[in-house]
Design an enzyme around this catalytic site. Structure first.
Site, PDB file in Angstrom:
ATOM      1  N   ASP A 284       0.820  -1.206   0.000  1.00 52.48           N
ATOM      2  CA  ASP A 284       0.000   0.000   0.000  1.00 52.48           C
ATOM      3  C   ASP A 284       0.857   1.260   0.000  1.00 52.48           C
ATOM      4  OD1 ASP A 284      -2.652   1.354   0.417  1.00 52.48           O
ATOM      5  OD2 ASP A 284      -1.668   1.982   2.268  1.00 52.48           O
ATOM      6  N   GLU A 326       0.795  -0.735  -5.317  1.00 51.33           N
ATOM      7  CA  GLU A 326      -0.324   0.198  -5.382  1.00 51.33           C
ATOM      8  C   GLU A 326       0.282   1.589  -5.405  1.00 51.33           C
ATOM      9  OE1 GLU A 326      -3.379   3.011  -3.690  1.00 51.33           O
ATOM     10  OE2 GLU A 326      -1.446   2.454  -2.833  1.00 51.33           O
TER      11      GLU A 326
END
Length: 632
Positions: A284, A326
């Site tokens: 993330d 991401e």
């Protein structure tokens, strides 16, 4: 304490000794991997922490932790490691299909997810991404992206034992478990955060804390504001007057990776999750993990060094685990994270955004340009192609690409936001704005696929747009990812507005609870759910039976004379599939001359019907065809 040295044999000797102690018993396989990995891991540590007095000890501790992780790894996962090492291209297969959901919204608990495995098999999933399920603060916790413990499941969902049992059942069903690894920040309730604020000397350098605004002001001269609705700038003030770095929400505190103890601690959390059976970690906010004064603090070189180092640690402790990037940034930066040494998988935010851009403008040129010029990836890596995610839609296309087509990026983004949130006359979309910044005019868009595509509005092309968008994700190359519920046409859930924990975050509009009525009618052609589900299942079956769609096969552009048509070929070893999609509201007749490079007869692989290219092809509005063709 000793600094890392470039060529000191003592660094290696001490590190190998620490690994042997942690293993307890001889393990030739581990030591073979350590011999291969350690020189590069040492080099990376030298670049990251060579000027730190605790650098050498940290490296030895990281390798010892990897040895302990491997020692404790369940036997079934070691078998998987061996299988994946022997077949490292397993995730490039045309049979790969992903699904993503929130545990509580889709099935209530982890046990509920286990009960859905037969449906996942019916759909054809080989990859299941469960949204953050770790212990988090009560109320607003950014959808679970504020982690209070990486080793505790949020109690209403179940336990870590439940997660390990689920992963084993999924593995038995041929489905890989994917979890988010939120490694840029923790919640302000994490044990490390509490100790850091309290002045614990072992943790006070885990975060970036400053006594006054002097350094925050200097950093914010070059750092962008991410969530202006929550707090200005990149810092929030602590009750005692100090300031702590919080890129995203005020309760998400950024970790300080300039401290090698943070790397060691996060590597241990990563290995713990790998040993629960997690096969892919979604990394993330990868662009934000390193800070340096005078820069935007995004996509700095050290971020790539950290990813490579984490990869090497897992090559020691859990060799089958993959990373998924991401990074919702400029397309050139997205590509920079994708390699066998960093992230083997990556979300494809450009294709996602430009798919919606094409549907709004009825013009496929920007999408076509991206497929022509920005789709290729290094060998051994793959896109994860998605129509939409749990997150907002941001218009991350390259302004220079748009300019080549005569499009000015800033007003075009304003138009797209207006179109998808219902502010443009004649729009078919029913989206909601997310984090609209009145100072800059920046905003993003939230909404389910069906609501954005026109199904909620009753637009006659709505269902076709849902199918077209998924057909592109299924065919461009990579792992297609379905946000579960979209395959039965779930609509927006506006109930979030009445929930104090969610009301300020419009992304909850597209995180609805599982619609039992829609799933119950998924075989009923008289319902939108049934029609959408039936058509998507047909596409999925065709994809799984078409080796041309394997991620390792090239995408070759195919251009027509129509702005509204996107086209490309997927070239396999023995055959080719030509994909044509019409994003416009009117049918087009593609002339026979356009197909002159192919033999006259083709097969549409979804329906199995024959197509006579010698007379041209009529492509209906929002229509898509997958044609198996042969060169003339």
């Amino acid at each position: 304490m000793s600094r890392l040295s470039p060529d000191s044999a003592l660094d290696f000797d001490a590190t190998v000794a620490a690994a042997r102690t942690a293993l307890g018993l001889p393990d030739p396989g581990f030591h073979e991997r350590l011999t291969a990995v350690l020189p590069e891991l040492h080099r990376l540590f030298l670049q990251l922490y060579g000027d730190r007095e605790d650098g050498r000890e940290a490296l030895a501790e990281v390798v010892a932790a990897a040895a302990a992780g491997w020692r404790d790894r369940p036997a079934g996962l070691k078998i998987l490691d061996a299988q994946r090492t022997a077949h490292p291209d397993w995730f490039l297969s045309e049979r790969m299909l992903g699904g993503v959901c929130y545990v509580d919204r889709y099935a209530g608990t982890l046990a509920g997810i286990r009960a859905q495995i037969p449906y996942f098999q019916e759909l054809g999933l080989t990859y299941l991404h469960l949204m953050p399920l770790f212990d988090s603060p009560e109320g607003n916790n950014d959808g679970g992206y504020a982690v209070s413990s990486y080793r505790r499941v949020d109690p209403p969902l179940g336990t870590m034992a439940d997660l390990a049992a689920l992963s084993a059942d999924l593995r038995e069903a041929g489905i890989s478990l994917v979890l988010d690894f939120i490694f840029n920040h923790t919640s302000n309730e994490h044990e490390w955060a509490r100790k850091a604020v309290a002045g614990d000397p072992d943790y006070e350098d885990f975060y970036l804390i400053f006594p006054d605004r002097t350094m925050p002001d200097r950093y914010e001269e070059t750092v962008r504001e991410i969530f202006p609705d929550d707090h200005p700038g990149a810092f929030v003030q602590l009750p005692d007057g100090r300031w702590i770095w919080a890129t995203f929400y005020h309760f998400q505190w950024d970790l300080n990776y300039a401290n090698p103890r943070v790397f060691r601690a996060m590597a241990q959390e990563m290995m713990f999750l790998a040993n629960q059976g997690v096969e892919v970690l979604r990394m993330d906010a990868v662009a934000f993990i390193w800070k340096r004064l005078g820069t935007p603090c995004e996509s700095l070189p050290e971020a790539h060094l950290l990813l490579r180092a984490f990869n090497l640690v897992l090559r020691l402790a859990a060799p089958s685990v993959l990373f998924k990037s991401e990074a919702i940034v400029h397309p050139d930066e997205v590509i920079s994270y994708i390699s066998p040494d960093e992230c083997q998988l990556s979300y494809n935010p450009l294709q996602m955004a430009l798919g919606w851009e094409a549907l709004a403008t009825r013009d496929a040129r920007l999408l076509q340009k991206a497929l022509d010029e920005r789709h290729a990836l290094p060998p051994g890596t793959s896109w994860v192609n998605y129509v939409r995610s749990h997150d907002d839609i941001g218009w991350t296309f390259a302004d220079e690409d748009a300019a080549e087509l005569g499009i000015d990026g800033y007003p075009h983004r304003r138009f797209l936001n207006d179109f998808y949130v219902g502010r443009f006359e004649g729009t078919f979309s029913r989206g909601e704005p997310f984090q609209e910044n009145p100072k800059t005019g920046d905003a993003r868009v939230a909404g389910t696929t069906a609501s954005l595509a026109g199904v909620e509005a009753g637009d006659p092309g709505g269902e076709d747009r849902v199918v077209l968008a998924h057909a592109l994700a299924l065919s461009t190359g990579g792992i297609p990812l379905i946000y579960l519920g979209d395959e039965v046409g779930q609509l927006n859930d506006y109930g979030y507005r009445d929930d104090p924990a969610h009301a300020a975050d419009s992304r909850w509009v597209h995180r609805p609870h599982r619609d039992e009525r829609a799933y119950a009618s998924r075989d009923d052609p008289s319902t939108a759910a049934g029609r959408i589900s039936t058509r998507l299942h047909a596409l999925i079956r065709a994809r799984k039976n078409s080796p041309e769609f394997a991620a390792g096969n090239p995408l070759v552009p195919f251009h027509t004379s129509f702005r509204q048509v996107v086209g490309f070929q997927r070239v396999g070893a023995d055959s080719t599939i030509l994909v044509l999609g019409n994003v416009g509201d009117s049918e087009v007749l593609i002339e026979p001359l356009t197909f002159s490079g192919f033999e006259a007869d083709a097969t549409e692989i979804v329906s199995g019907s024959s197509v006579a290219l010698a007379i041209g092809l009529m492509l209906p509005p929002h229509g898509v065809v997958w044609l198996r063709v042969r060169p003339a």
